[in-house]
Motif scaffolding. Structure first.
Motif, short mmCIF file in Angstrom:
data_model
loop_
_atom_site.label_atom_id
_atom_site.label_comp_id
_atom_site.label_asym_id
_atom_site.label_seq_id
_atom_site.Cartn_x
_atom_site.Cartn_y
_atom_site.Cartn_z
N LEU A 67 -8.30 -13.90 1.40
CA LEU A 67 -9.26 -12.80 1.38
C LEU A 67 -8.81 -11.62 2.23
CD1 LEU A 67 -11.98 -11.97 0.20
CD2 LEU A 67 -13.07 -13.01 2.18
N ASP A 68 -8.21 -11.90 3.38
CA ASP A 68 -7.76 -10.81 4.25
C ASP A 68 -6.67 -9.98 3.59
OD1 ASP A 68 -9.53 -11.42 6.28
OD2 ASP A 68 -8.14 -12.82 7.25
N THR A 69 -5.76 -10.62 2.90
CA THR A 69 -4.71 -9.90 2.18
C THR A 69 -5.30 -9.03 1.08
OG1 THR A 69 -3.22 -11.76 2.58
CG2 THR A 69 -2.56 -10.18 0.89
N ALA A 70 -6.28 -9.54 0.38
CA ALA A 70 -6.93 -8.78 -0.68
C ALA A 70 -7.64 -7.55 -0.11
CB ALA A 70 -7.93 -9.67 -1.42
N HIS A 71 -8.32 -7.71 1.03
CA HIS A 71 -9.01 -6.59 1.65
C HIS A 71 -8.01 -5.54 2.15
CE1 HIS A 71 -13.13 -7.86 1.41
NE2 HIS A 71 -12.81 -9.05 1.87
N GLU A 72 -6.89 -5.97 2.71
CA GLU A 72 -5.88 -5.03 3.19
C GLU A 72 -5.29 -4.23 2.02
OE1 GLU A 72 -3.01 -7.37 5.28
OE2 GLU A 72 -4.44 -7.91 6.86
N HIS A 73 -5.00 -4.92 0.93
CA HIS A 73 -4.44 -4.25 -0.24
C HIS A 73 -5.43 -3.25 -0.83
CE1 HIS A 73 -1.37 -3.79 -3.23
NE2 HIS A 73 -2.18 -4.11 -4.21
N ARG A 74 -6.70 -3.67 -0.90
CA ARG A 74 -7.74 -2.78 -1.42
C ARG A 74 -7.92 -1.56 -0.53
NH1 ARG A 74 -13.86 -4.71 -1.83
NH2 ARG A 74 -13.59 -4.50 0.39
N ALA A 75 -7.90 -1.75 0.79
CA ALA A 75 -8.05 -0.63 1.72
C ALA A 75 -6.87 0.33 1.60
CB ALA A 75 -8.17 -1.15 3.14
N ARG A 76 -5.67 -0.18 1.43
CA ARG A 76 -4.49 0.66 1.29
C ARG A 76 -4.56 1.50 0.01
NH1 ARG A 76 -0.93 -3.03 2.10
NH2 ARG A 76 -0.52 -3.52 -0.08
N LEU A 77 -4.96 0.89 -1.09
CA LEU A 77 -5.09 1.62 -2.35
C LEU A 77 -6.22 2.65 -2.29
CD1 LEU A 77 -4.53 -1.25 -4.91
CD2 LEU A 77 -3.05 0.73 -4.54
N THR A 78 -7.32 2.30 -1.64
CA THR A 78 -8.44 3.24 -1.51
C THR A 78 -8.01 4.46 -0.70
OG1 THR A 78 -10.03 1.43 -1.64
CG2 THR A 78 -10.81 3.50 -0.70
N ALA A 79 -7.33 4.26 0.42
CA ALA A 79 -6.87 5.37 1.25
C ALA A 79 -5.89 6.26 0.48
CB ALA A 79 -6.21 4.83 2.52
N GLN A 80 -5.03 5.65 -0.31
CA GLN A 80 -4.07 6.41 -1.11
C GLN A 80 -4.79 7.31 -2.11
OE1 GLN A 80 -1.58 3.86 -3.43
NE2 GLN A 80 -0.38 5.50 -4.28
N LYS A 81 -5.78 6.78 -2.79
CA LYS A 81 -6.52 7.56 -3.78
C LYS A 81 -7.37 8.65 -3.12
CE LYS A 81 -4.82 5.64 -7.28
NZ LYS A 81 -3.92 6.41 -8.14
N LEU A 82 -7.93 8.38 -1.95
CA LEU A 82 -8.72 9.40 -1.25
C LEU A 82 -7.83 10.57 -0.83
CD1 LEU A 82 -11.09 7.18 0.91
CD2 LEU A 82 -11.67 8.51 -1.14
N ARG A 83 -6.59 10.29 -0.43
CA ARG A 83 -5.65 11.36 -0.09
C ARG A 83 -5.31 12.22 -1.30
NH1 ARG A 83 -3.21 7.31 2.99
NH2 ARG A 83 -1.68 6.93 1.35
N LYS A 84 -5.34 11.61 -2.49
CA LYS A 84 -5.01 12.35 -3.73
C LYS A 84 -6.19 13.15 -4.26
CE LYS A 84 -1.17 9.69 -5.48
NZ LYS A 84 -0.56 9.20 -6.69
#
Length: 80
Positions: free
Chosen positions: A58-75
């Motif tokens: 679960l922690d890996t899934a949350h980290e990956h989701r947070a990374r993708l969310t931050a990337q899209k917010l920057r775009k």
């Protein structure tokens, strides 16, 4: 699963460029007890494309989701 597992829906609309996109991220259980990060993206009003990212825990899934969310917010995507 914990309450951190809500669906994240991001949109990006730019009428001058005829752009209306969405990006959806959700952590879901698999049939065999694992977890996947379900990514769906495309033009608003369509089914879009989808990809599953298998995660060890679960922690890996949350980290990956947070990374993708931050990337899209920057775009320029905005949360719904």
């Amino acid at each position: 699963m914990e309450n951190r597992d809500e669906i994240i829906l991001l949109t990006r609309v730019d009428r001058a460029r005829n752009m209306a996109r969405f990006y959806r991220l959700a952590i879901e259980p698999t049939l065999f007890g694992g977890l996947v990060l379900h990514r769906t993206w495309g033009r608003l009003g369509t089914w879009g494309q989808s990809r599953l990212v298998y995660c060890a825990d679960l922690d890996t899934a949350h980290e990956h989701r947070a990374r993708l969310t931050a990337q899209k917010l920057r775009k320029g995507y905005c949360p719904q």
